[in-house]
Design an enzyme around this catalytic site. Structure first.
Site, PDB file in Angstrom:
ATOM      1  N   GLU A  33       0.847  -1.198   0.000  1.00  0.00           N
ATOM      2  CA  GLU A  33       0.000   0.000   0.000  1.00  0.00           C
ATOM      3  C   GLU A  33       0.878   1.242   0.000  1.00  0.00           C
ATOM      4  O   GLU A  33       1.801   1.353   0.795  1.00  0.00           O
ATOM      5  CB  GLU A  33      -0.921  -0.016   1.236  1.00  0.00           C
ATOM      6  CG  GLU A  33      -1.597   1.292   1.564  1.00  0.00           C
ATOM      7  CD  GLU A  33      -2.459   1.834   0.433  1.00  0.00           C
ATOM      8  OE1 GLU A  33      -2.411   3.069   0.215  1.00  0.00           O
ATOM      9  OE2 GLU A  33      -3.163   1.037  -0.230  1.00  0.00           O
ATOM     10  N   ARG A 107     -17.177   2.487   5.300  1.00  0.00           N
ATOM     11  CA  ARG A 107     -16.040   1.886   4.600  1.00  0.00           C
ATOM     12  C   ARG A 107     -14.869   1.624   5.540  1.00  0.00           C
ATOM     13  O   ARG A 107     -14.187   0.596   5.439  1.00  0.00           O
ATOM     14  CB  ARG A 107     -15.594   2.797   3.452  1.00  0.00           C
ATOM     15  CG  ARG A 107     -16.520   2.775   2.262  1.00  0.00           C
ATOM     16  CD  ARG A 107     -16.073   3.739   1.176  1.00  0.00           C
ATOM     17  NE  ARG A 107     -16.932   3.625   0.005  1.00  0.00           N
ATOM     18  CZ  ARG A 107     -16.743   2.777  -0.991  1.00  0.00           C
ATOM     19  NH1 ARG A 107     -15.698   1.972  -0.987  1.00  0.00           N
ATOM     20  NH2 ARG A 107     -17.578   2.720  -2.014  1.00  0.00           N
ATOM     21  N   TYR A 213     -28.607   6.274   4.192  1.00  0.00           N
ATOM     22  CA  TYR A 213     -28.757   5.046   4.973  1.00  0.00           C
ATOM     23  C   TYR A 213     -27.835   5.104   6.188  1.00  0.00           C
ATOM     24  O   TYR A 213     -26.819   5.783   6.195  1.00  0.00           O
ATOM     25  CB  TYR A 213     -28.472   3.793   4.133  1.00  0.00           C
ATOM     26  CG  TYR A 213     -27.160   3.769   3.385  1.00  0.00           C
ATOM     27  CD1 TYR A 213     -25.989   3.304   3.992  1.00  0.00           C
ATOM     28  CD2 TYR A 213     -27.086   4.169   2.054  1.00  0.00           C
ATOM     29  CE1 TYR A 213     -24.785   3.248   3.295  1.00  0.00           C
ATOM     30  CE2 TYR A 213     -25.892   4.113   1.349  1.00  0.00           C
ATOM     31  CZ  TYR A 213     -24.749   3.657   1.977  1.00  0.00           C
ATOM     32  OH  TYR A 213     -23.554   3.606   1.290  1.00  0.00           O
ATOM     33  N   ASP A 291     -11.840  -1.267  -8.891  1.00  0.00           N
ATOM     34  CA  ASP A 291     -11.876  -0.012  -9.638  1.00  0.00           C
ATOM     35  C   ASP A 291     -10.729   0.138 -10.612  1.00  0.00           C
ATOM     36  O   ASP A 291     -10.813   0.928 -11.562  1.00  0.00           O
ATOM     37  CB  ASP A 291     -11.857   1.175  -8.667  1.00  0.00           C
ATOM     38  CG  ASP A 291     -13.201   1.405  -7.991  1.00  0.00           C
ATOM     39  OD1 ASP A 291     -14.186   0.773  -8.402  1.00  0.00           O
ATOM     40  OD2 ASP A 291     -13.258   2.226  -7.051  1.00  0.00           O
TER      41      ASP A 291
END
Length: 400
Positions: A33, A107, A213, A291
């Site tokens: 990462e 997330r 939501y 993605d």
């Protein structure tokens, strides 16, 4: 441990879920990462049954139940008076039909659960990939900081601005869709007087729509307000927006929409860009997921779910043919690309459907919704939610 070493570039939800699926299949997996700490931009994410079945198998059922929210329904409503256009039960009826729950989650909570499940020493932070060399029998990875690494397979899970994709296939040319999204989180206690149910709501109106939501065990309300706009130059999740602009854009909308926007302290504005489907995702021992290869508009709430599916199918494909990784990646792409491409197309189509101006087309849409002939009625979404990305296709299903 199987013989293959897999390097995953990118430590988001797609990259970490792929790493867990690959570890569960017995591979030696390392995640690289570029950031110095794991973190997810954005706020809410929908984990539908096609994704939750994978995460449950990976041991995350407890964490999803603790931090997520199981909505009672998907409630699609008219923009001004809030009239119900389609109310699809979620919760227990959905779980009974498809075998696994639907969660609404933050997330960051999903990312933290994934990271905690990966053994120590397998996530490497501050490692920005600058290049790779596929030697045919392995891949050398080069980083901006730190020494190189050698892996058998490289997986680019590094998002919409993927370095791996650009190194494989060159620069892309995303197209601005004419939509921007205001997004943010609101403490739930500020909204007690608005009578908002534990549902996923979509208010649809002329040239815009509003989604809300609960997430984080019901403590926060996630909202996304999509507005049509003529031009935009940047593609970012982290540009600050003006709450006053969002309020003005939704002037005259249902009181719940105004009540939520009036309770917002901070909002971010995010431009929506469209990308033509890639004709291929893999070359040699290098492939893409999430993605990086099939970024989609958020109008089917399937972006994260499809990335999670990618990881499960990738692991199954490599496990079925570990002796020929390049051919295994061809098999992975063959299974995944048509399904992801179909989801991209449906997501794009929903932009038009959500934003119809009042008139004959809007009336025809509302009639179709009342008949259950559009998305999110059970029969229509069965091809999405019944899919088991780690196993054979259900009877009668095709990837296209």
């Amino acid at each position: 441990m199987r013989g293959l070493t897999v390097g995953v570039a990118g430590g988001g939800i797609g990259g970490l879920s792929a790493a867990l699926s690959l570890l569960a299949a017995g591979f030696d997996v390392h995640v690289y990462e570029r950031a110095q700490a794991l973190g997810e931009v954005g706020a809410g994410v929908q984990i539908s049954p096609n994704a939750s079945r994978i995460l449950h198998r990976l041991g995350l059922a407890g964490e999803l139940a603790r931090t997520g929210v199981k909505p009672l329904a998907l409630h699609q409503r008219r923009w001004d008076d809030g009239r119900t256009l389609l109310r699809t039960p979620l919760g227990e009826p959905l779980e009974a039909r498809f075998g696994f729950p639907h969660y609404q989650a933050h997330r960051a909570d999903v990312l933290a659960a994934l990271a905690a499940a990966i053994p120590a020493g397998r996530i490497h932070l501050g490692r920005r990939l600058t290049g790779f060399t596929d030697h045919g029998d392995g891949v050398r990875l080069d980083f901006a900081e730190g020494g190189p690494a050698e892996v058998d397979v490289l997986v680019g899970a590094d998002g919409i601005h993927s370095d791996v994709r650009e190194l494989l296939f060159g620069p892309e040319r995303p197209r601005f869709t004419g939509c921007v999204a205001y997004r943010g989180l609101i403490p739930a206690e500020r909204l007690r007087g608005l009578g908002i149910e534990v549902t996923a709501q979509v208010f649809m109106g002329p040239g815009r729509h509003f989604v809300n939501y609960y997430v984080s065990g019901g403590r926060l309300m996630n909202f996304v307000a999509i507005v049509e706009q003529d031009s935009w130059t940047r593609e970012s999740w982290t540009d600050h927006g003006e709450v006053a602009d969002a309020l003005k854009a939704f002037d005259g909308w249902h009181p719940q929409v105004h009540g939520m926007l009036n309770a917002v302290d901070e909002t971010f504005v995010w431009a929506l860009f469209d990308r033509p489907p890639l004709p291929r995702w893999s070359r040699g021992r290098v492939t893409l997921l999430g993605d990086a290869c099939h970024a989609m508009l958020p109008f089917m709430a399937q972006g994260a779910a499809q990335a999670i599916e990618d990881g499960a199918t990738l692991a199954a494909s490599l496990a079925a043919n570990p002796g020929d990784p390049a051919e295994a990646l061809v098999g992975y792409e063959r299974l995944r690309l048509p399904r992801a491409t179909r989801m991209q197309a449906l997501s794009s189509e929903n932009k038009t459907r959500f934003h119809l101006h009042d008139g004959p087309e809007q009336e025809a849409r509302d009639e179709a919704m009342a008949m259950g002939a559009t998305d999110w009625s059970y029969d229509v979404v069965a091809w999405i939610y019944d899919h088991d990305a780690a196993g054979p296709l259900p009877d009668g299903e095709t990837t296209g």
